[in-house]
Structure formats: structure tokens, C-alpha cells
Design an enzyme around this catalytic site. Structure first.
Site, PDB file in Angstrom:
ATOM      1  N   TRP A 127      91.529  -3.186  42.041  1.00  0.00           N
ATOM      2  CA  TRP A 127      90.168  -3.558  41.376  1.00  0.00           C
ATOM      3  C   TRP A 127      89.867  -2.576  40.123  1.00  0.00           C
ATOM      4  O   TRP A 127      90.045  -1.473  40.033  1.00  0.00           O
ATOM      5  CB  TRP A 127      89.151  -3.191  42.509  1.00  0.00           C
ATOM      6  CG  TRP A 127      87.835  -3.323  42.240  1.00  0.00           C
ATOM      7  CD1 TRP A 127      87.374  -4.544  41.861  1.00  0.00           C
ATOM      8  CD2 TRP A 127      86.616  -2.543  42.383  1.00  0.00           C
ATOM      9  NE1 TRP A 127      85.923  -4.698  41.587  1.00  0.00           N
ATOM     10  CE2 TRP A 127      85.382  -3.336  42.061  1.00  0.00           C
ATOM     11  CE3 TRP A 127      86.449  -1.475  42.749  1.00  0.00           C
ATOM     12  CZ2 TRP A 127      83.965  -2.790  42.095  1.00  0.00           C
ATOM     13  CZ3 TRP A 127      85.266  -0.631  42.987  1.00  0.00           C
ATOM     14  CH2 TRP A 127      84.113  -1.459  42.481  1.00  0.00           C
TER      15      TRP A 127
ATOM     16  N   ASP B  64      89.451   2.329  50.295  1.00  0.00           N
ATOM     17  CA  ASP B  64      88.649   1.708  49.614  1.00  0.00           C
ATOM     18  C   ASP B  64      88.691   0.405  50.595  1.00  0.00           C
ATOM     19  O   ASP B  64      89.642  -0.370  50.675  1.00  0.00           O
ATOM     20  CB  ASP B  64      89.024   1.179  48.357  1.00  0.00           C
ATOM     21  CG  ASP B  64      87.740   0.258  47.771  1.00  0.00           C
ATOM     22  OD1 ASP B  64      86.985  -0.172  48.642  1.00  0.00           O
ATOM     23  OD2 ASP B  64      87.689  -0.093  46.646  1.00  0.00           O
TER      24      ASP B  64
ATOM     25  N   ALA C 287      86.503  -2.609  51.582  1.00  0.00           N
ATOM     26  CA  ALA C 287      85.254  -3.402  51.140  1.00  0.00           C
ATOM     27  C   ALA C 287      85.287  -4.819  51.934  1.00  0.00           C
ATOM     28  O   ALA C 287      84.351  -5.432  51.754  1.00  0.00           O
ATOM     29  CB  ALA C 287      85.304  -3.755  49.698  1.00  0.00           C
TER      30      ALA C 287
ATOM     31  N   LYS D 187      80.006  -7.460  51.682  1.00  0.00           N
ATOM     32  CA  LYS D 187      80.673  -8.642  51.902  1.00  0.00           C
ATOM     33  C   LYS D 187      80.442  -8.883  53.424  1.00  0.00           C
ATOM     34  O   LYS D 187      80.057  -9.945  53.516  1.00  0.00           O
ATOM     35  CB  LYS D 187      81.973  -8.508  51.620  1.00  0.00           C
ATOM     36  CG  LYS D 187      82.454  -7.837  50.232  1.00  0.00           C
ATOM     37  CD  LYS D 187      82.375  -8.275  49.042  1.00  0.00           C
ATOM     38  CE  LYS D 187      82.344  -7.234  48.188  1.00  0.00           C
ATOM     39  NZ  LYS D 187      82.368  -7.673  46.834  1.00  0.00           N
TER      40      LYS D 187
END
Ligand code: LMR
Length: 394
Positions: free
Chosen positions: A127, A208, A210, A243
Site C-alpha cells: 500500500w 497491517d 485492513a 472496510k
């Protein structure tokens, strides 16, 4: 003062939102920013979220400050969601952050505070904000191979080879599931090997997370994260609710620090609160309150889980249809990888000329590296997408 500042280039992902909105063509598809869309192309508010907001509207009696690290009930709910009971609760410190980005930023700041001359290793590709935040805070970084651009799967051997260069005290960024941008995840056996390596090298894992719930399921998607946190003496997890609760604009994330002992946990809890105080003081409460309301009410939790399952199945169905359609129009299996990728994204492995042709000639918006957000497609738009890909020379 302003004269001495250099202008900054626009963010390549976020810029696409406006470019798409400004495109007057009727036939256009937005496959840019990582936002879920249903078949009608909208990003609906989840029913569980609406119901939680209704409860909050009726029952909330104050808007006074919570705590610098955020509301304890939010911590508890999120620690349960992410870690289950894999790590004893008295070894976990947590801070509510402004989205997953805020958590990533805080994790990198902790790495810098702890060891300013260490290196943070990030996957190639990753990302883009990982690299950009590290540059911004002046932290050393290096990349490790992650993806085989030919076969579109992870390149574990190359990855482990590159990571040999990491030294004790360095940090390594890992995507817990649904790798952004590639869509290619490590398998569990590879994670196990990686964890042994991380421990033997004395590296600090920063995960991470997400997209929990978008890959194989809520529990399945954190299996690797839980294993890392259980085995490694210290782990930082930057989790996002943007999300999986669809509350993007509420900026709801959390940084979870799994520590070795309760004394370290107490110290880390103070440090996390201090870090919030230096930037935002108190985190915005509404999104966190939605999440804790849902996760502490079994009926709402079930409604939310069902909605998330529906989203996941929809992503899987789109992947399957796009892959079949591409097989039909190209007569080859070269896009079969779309079905093994997880979550919202897949890296198509096309060059910038293809990306521009897709945008200019067909109104299909991809990120510059060839990443697509499969949630931007619907069963109706898939044939158009497949034709556009072929016509653009992919
Ligand atoms: C993305 O990768 O598209 C999302 O994580 C949104 C963002 O902030 O970049």
C-alpha cells in the site's frame, strides 16, 4: 513561511476519486480506491451500523471526552475480534486511532522512537502509504520481494532471501490478509516459517490488518495474525474498521500492541495514550462506539456477520465471473489468478500505458500500478470490463 514549502504530488489512489467523478461519460467504472460497492455501485451503510447508530442516538447521554487512547469497551471489542483469546488480555495495550492509517503511522512512530536507526521492511509492492509515511517521518525503509509479477502469486523464496539482509531490531510490515495491492496472500505454512525466521532474527512484526472478513472469513483472516502475536514476544497490529464495518469516513482504527509481560503492557498503554495526545488528543468517538455497540450485542453481531459474509461472497462471485469472462474473450487462462486472490484487490500486472488506455478509451479507472478493486465491478459490467481489457492490449 509558505514560500519555502515544496508542493506535494497528489495521492495516486485518492486522486482517482475526483478524476472519476469529473468524467462526464455515462459508461465508466471506478476500480480505484478500496471501497466496497454493491451491485448498484453504491457503498451502503450496513444495517447493523444503522441500528447501532439508532441505539446511540437514543441512549447516548454525553459527548464529553472519553480517554486519550479511546474507549475501553472499543478496545475490548476489537481485541476480541482481532486476537480472540490467543494472547492474555493483560499483555495487550491498545489505542483507538484515526482509521487504519492512523494506526500504521503510530506503529511506525513506535519503531522510530524505539530504534531510530533501524529499518522498516515493506513488501514490494505494498500500500503506497507505507512508503510515504516512512519517508515523511524520516524512517529508514527497504523493500522485500513479495509478488511474482509473472505468475501473480507470492514469491516466498525470494522474500525470505531478501529478508536475510534484515538485522536485529528492524521491523517488518506484513499484510494480515487480502494483501494490498496484489491480492496474493502467503499460505499458513509460509507464515509459520516466516514467524520462526522473525523470532530467530529478532525482528519486530507490524501487521497491517485492513480487510478482516473480506478474504476467507472473520476467523480465517486473522489466523496468521493470531499465530504471530502468540509466538512473537512483541507484535504491533494496525487494524481498520473502515472496510469491514463500512464506516470509512468515521476514521475508526486501532493499534494493538501485544507485549511480553504486564509491566511492558502498562508502559505501552501509557505510550499509546501519549502518542495520541501529541497528534489528535482524543480520537473521534462515533465510529468506535458503533463498533463496540455491534460487537457487544449478539443480535447486532449476527446481522453484521451476515452482511460481511454477503460482501465476501459477492467479491468471490465477481472474481469468478471476471475470470471466466476473460477466459472466454482471450481464449486463455492467463487471468485465472483472479480466483485465487483474496479480498478487494488484484494486481493485473499491466503497465501504465494499459492503465491509461483503460481510462481514456473505456472510462475504466485503475490505480497506476494496475491494481483493480473488484468491488467496483458488477455482474452487468463484467463483459464490458473484459472487452476493455482486451481492447487495451492486456
Ligand atoms: C486503498 O488502498 O485504496 C484504501 O486503503 C484507501 C486508501 O486510503 O488508500
Amino acid at each position: 513561511m509558505f514560500d519555502s514549502l515544496s508542493p506535494q504530488p497528489p495521492d495516486k489512489i485518492i486522486q482517482l476519486i475526483q478524476l472519476f467523478r469529473d468524467d462526464p461519460r455515462e459508461q465508466k467504472i471506478d476500480l480505484g480506491v478500496g471501497v466496497y460497492r454493491d451491485a448498484s455501485g453504491t457503498t451502503p451503510i450496513m444495517k447493523a451500523v444503522k441500528q447501532a447508530e439508532k441505539i446511540l442516538l437514543e441512549q447516548e447521554i454525553t459527548k464529553t471526552y472519553t480517554a486519550l487512547a479511546g474507549a475501553p469497551e472499543y478496545h475490548e471489542a476489537m481485541i476480541g475480534l482481532v486476537l480472540g483469546d490467543s494472547v492474555p488480555i493483560d499483555r495487550i495495550a491498545a489505542a483507538h486511532t484515526t482509521g487504519g492509517s492512523g494506526a500504521v503511522r503510530m506503529a511506525f512512530e513506535i519503531a522510530r522512537l524505539s530504534n531510530p536507526t533501524s529499518t522498516v521492511w515493506i513488501p514490494k509492492p505494498s500500500w503506497p502509504s507505507h512508503q510515504s509515511i516512512l519517508n515523511f517521518i524520516g524512517m529508514r525503509s527497504d523493500g522485500y520481494s513479495y509478488f511474482d509479477f509473472e505468475s501473480k502469486v507470492t514469491d516466498f523464496d525470494q522474500m525470505m532471501g531478501d529478508l536475510q539482509k534484515a538485522v536485529r531490531g528492524d521491523s517488518i510490515v506484513l499484510h494480515g490478509c487480502c494483501h494490498n495491492p496484489t491480492g496474493a496472500d502467503l499460505n499458513f505454512q509460509q507464515w509459520q516459517e516466516l514467524v520462526e525466521f522473525i523470532i530467530s532474527k529478532g525482528l519486530n512484526p507490524i501487521i497491517d490488518l485492513a480487510y478482516q472478513g473480506f478474504g476467507d472469513g472473520l476467523e480465517e483472516d486473522v489466523r496468521a495474525t493470531r499465530m504471530v502475536a502468540t509466538k512473537c514476544p512483541e507484535t504491533l497490529i494496525a487494524a481498520s474498521c473502515s472496510k469491514n464495518f463500512g464506516i470509512y469516513r468515521e476514521r475508526t482504527g486501532i493499534l494493538i500492541a501485544s507485549t511480553q509481560d504486564t509491566a511492558t503492557q502498562t508502559k505501552m498503554q501509557g505510550i499509546l495514550a501519549h502518542l495520541n495526545r501529541q497528534s489528535i488528543s482524543f480520537p473521534p468517538d462515533h465510529g468506535a462506539r458503533i463498533v463496540s455497540t455491534i460487537l457487544t450485542d449478539s443480535e447486532l453481531t449476527q446481522i453484521w456477520r451476515d452482511e460481511l459474509t454477503h460482501i465476501r461472497h459477492n467479491l468471490i462471485a465477481i472474481r469468478s465471473s471476471l475470470s471466466s469472462e476473460l477466459q472466454k474473450v482471450t481464449g486463455s487462462d492467463r487471468f485465472g489468478f483472479l480466483q485465487s486472490h483474496k479480498g478487494m484487490f488484484s494486481l493485473l500486472g499491466c503497465d501504465s500505458e494499459h492503465v491509461l488506455r483503460m481510462r481514456d478509451e473505456h472510462g475504466v479507472y485503475l490505480v497506476g500500478d494496475g491494481r483493480i478493486n473488484v468491488a467496483g465491478l458488477s455482474q452487468e459490467s463484467i463483459p464490458y470490463m473484459a472487452q476493455a481489457m482486451v481492447a487495451s492490449g492486456m
